[in-house]
Enzyme design. Structure first.
Site, short mmCIF file in Angstrom:
data_model
loop_
_atom_site.label_atom_id
_atom_site.label_comp_id
_atom_site.label_asym_id
_atom_site.label_seq_id
_atom_site.Cartn_x
_atom_site.Cartn_y
_atom_site.Cartn_z
N ALA A 1 22.96 -5.15 51.20
CA ALA A 1 23.67 -4.03 51.80
C ALA A 1 23.84 -2.89 50.81
O ALA A 1 23.66 -1.71 51.17
CB ALA A 1 25.03 -4.49 52.33
N ARG B 1 15.13 -14.46 49.78
CA ARG B 1 16.09 -13.40 49.46
C ARG B 1 15.76 -12.75 48.12
O ARG B 1 15.93 -11.54 47.95
CB ARG B 1 17.51 -13.96 49.44
CG ARG B 1 18.59 -12.91 49.21
CD ARG B 1 19.98 -13.53 49.26
NE ARG B 1 21.01 -12.52 49.15
CZ ARG B 1 21.51 -12.05 48.02
NH1 ARG B 1 21.01 -12.50 46.87
NH2 ARG B 1 22.45 -11.13 48.00
N TYR C 1 10.40 -23.00 56.62
CA TYR C 1 9.23 -22.13 56.72
C TYR C 1 8.78 -21.77 55.32
O TYR C 1 9.52 -21.92 54.34
CB TYR C 1 9.54 -20.86 57.53
CG TYR C 1 10.84 -20.17 57.15
CD1 TYR C 1 10.90 -19.28 56.06
CD2 TYR C 1 12.01 -20.39 57.88
CE1 TYR C 1 12.08 -18.66 55.73
CE2 TYR C 1 13.20 -19.78 57.55
CZ TYR C 1 13.23 -18.91 56.47
OH TYR C 1 14.41 -18.30 56.13
N ASP D 1 28.14 -7.88 54.77
CA ASP D 1 29.04 -9.01 54.95
C ASP D 1 30.49 -8.67 54.71
O ASP D 1 31.38 -9.37 55.20
CB ASP D 1 28.62 -10.16 54.03
CG ASP D 1 27.45 -10.96 54.57
OD1 ASP D 1 27.01 -10.68 55.69
OD2 ASP D 1 26.97 -11.88 53.86
#
Length: 392
Positions: free
Chosen positions: A11, A104, A212, A289
């Site tokens: 963010a 990430r 994945y 968040d």
């Protein structure tokens, strides 16, 4: 304007890039000594990819992403496939951007590399914002005793935000009653018979597993969510293979082999935030968040942070308008969508973890409902929000 951002996560970095595109100078204060690349894999739906394209970050990240062809939903006990959702060309045509998965760490690195090339962005590591003094301009105070004058403070400091109290919001994270385990393994450890080009969702009584490939296909990301109350702080609590296997007794052989592959696991406590009615006060505003943390059961945490960044920048524009009105516009555009993400993520936890007759009914519905119909239920997420602003 000069804008200060607390936190150099997804963010914070995305907000820095988006705001700099409107001509603002931005300082990003990160409490860690260096940018940390912790966390699990990320599913980047078309809405997330679209923002990354608009920010000029996608070209930096794309090579490290994987392009799954489909989502396979399976019963974790019998091993039977219940449903298959297509993520190929027709999906991309429908939503205008593709569906990708990444780690990430790779997204943070792409954002940081992109930000480092922008002269108007300064990233200050090992510097924690501890307080604000509002006025004509806001004074940002740091742990080291420094003070910085700024026109706007963007609080991107996560679910346990320290700056949220300045907005008058003291809500603590709501614990979900689940422990999440994550691990990385070499992609070659994927058990024979499992599709390397798929995102898997395994449904079990009181649990589910997602896996994945990430990092350009070199590694396998595995996350197991177990109804197992805990109150662990942080994202890097050490766990063992035995902890995970014990939580999924009776797992199908392919799934058990998969969970046995990683040499080590990390754990964290599932948590989210109840929706807030206000995200700003004085010259301070929440993003990501800090504003609307959700459980990861819609895979939209990163996407919502990216959308916040784009929307905030669009509402503020070049800063010539009324800042308070711009922040109210941002809140009003983002709050309904993010509140629905929180609600639907909680609902998915209940669906994924069903037991007994409810689970049997769920599995039957999945088997007979076309994948296209299931995907249509997610169209509200993947389509571009109509009021999120336009590319700058």
């Amino acid at each position: 304007m000069h804008i200060s951002i607390a936190g150099a996560g997804i963010a914070g970095l995305a907000s820095a890039i988006a705001l700099s595109q409107n001509g603002h100078s931005v300082s990003v204060f990160e409490q860690a000594a260096r940018l940390e690349a912790i966390g699990a894999g990320l599913q980047l739906g078309p809405n997330a990819v679209r923002v990354l394209e608009n920010l000029g970050v996608w070209s930096e990240l794309e090579a490290q992403c994987c392009a799954p062809d489909r989502i396979r939903i399976c019963d974790a006990i019998s091993g039977r496939q219940l449903s298959e959702l297509d993520l190929g060309d027709s999906f991309t045509r429908k939503f205008g951007s593709p569906y990708r998965v990444a780690h990430r760490a790779d997204l943070i690195n792409a954002l940081a590399q992109s930000a480092s090339r922008i002269a108007d962005i300064t990233i200050v590591n090992d510097c924690r914002i501890t307080g604000l003094e509002p006025g004509a301009s806001t004074c940002v105070k740091t742990l080291s005793g420094e003070a910085h004058e700024t026109d706007l403070v963007v609080a991107a400091d996560g679910i346990r935000s320290q700056l949220r109290a300045h907005i008058g919001l003291e809500n603590q994270p709501r614990l979900s009653g689940e422990t999440l385990y994550r691990a990385l393994a070499p992609a070659s450890d994927l058990p024979a018979g499992l599709d390397p080009d798929a995102v898997y969702l395994w449904l079990a009584p009181g649990a589910h597993v997602v896996h994945y490939r990430v990092s350009g296909g070199r590694r396998l990301n595995i996350v197991a969510s177990i109804e197992q109350p805990a109150d662990q702080t942080g994202w890097n609590n050490i766990a063992s293979r035995g902890d995970v296997l014990a939580a999924l007794p009776g797992a199908a052989s392919a799934l058990r082999d998969l969970l046995s592959a990683p040499a080590s696991w990390l754990a964290w406590t599932g948590a989210d935030l109840d929706p807030f009615t206000s995200w700003s006060r004085d010259n301070c505003v929440l993003v990501g968040d800090a504003a609307h943390a959700s459980l990861p059961y819609l895979a939209q945490g990163a996407a919502m942070a990216l959308e916040d960044a784009e929307c905030l920048a669009a509402c503020i524009g070049d800063g010539s308008g009324d800042l308070t009105a711009a922040l109210v516009r941002y809140e009003s555009r983002r709050q309904p969508r993010t509140a629905r993400i929180i609600e639907e993520s909680r609902r998915n936890a209940g669906i994924y973890h069903m037991r007994g007759p409810k689970a049997q009914a769920r599995n039957l519905a999945l088997r007979f409902m076309p994948g296209s119909m299931q995907m249509q239920r997610l169209a509200w997420i993947y389509a571009s929000p109509p009021d999120n602003g336009s590319p700058r």
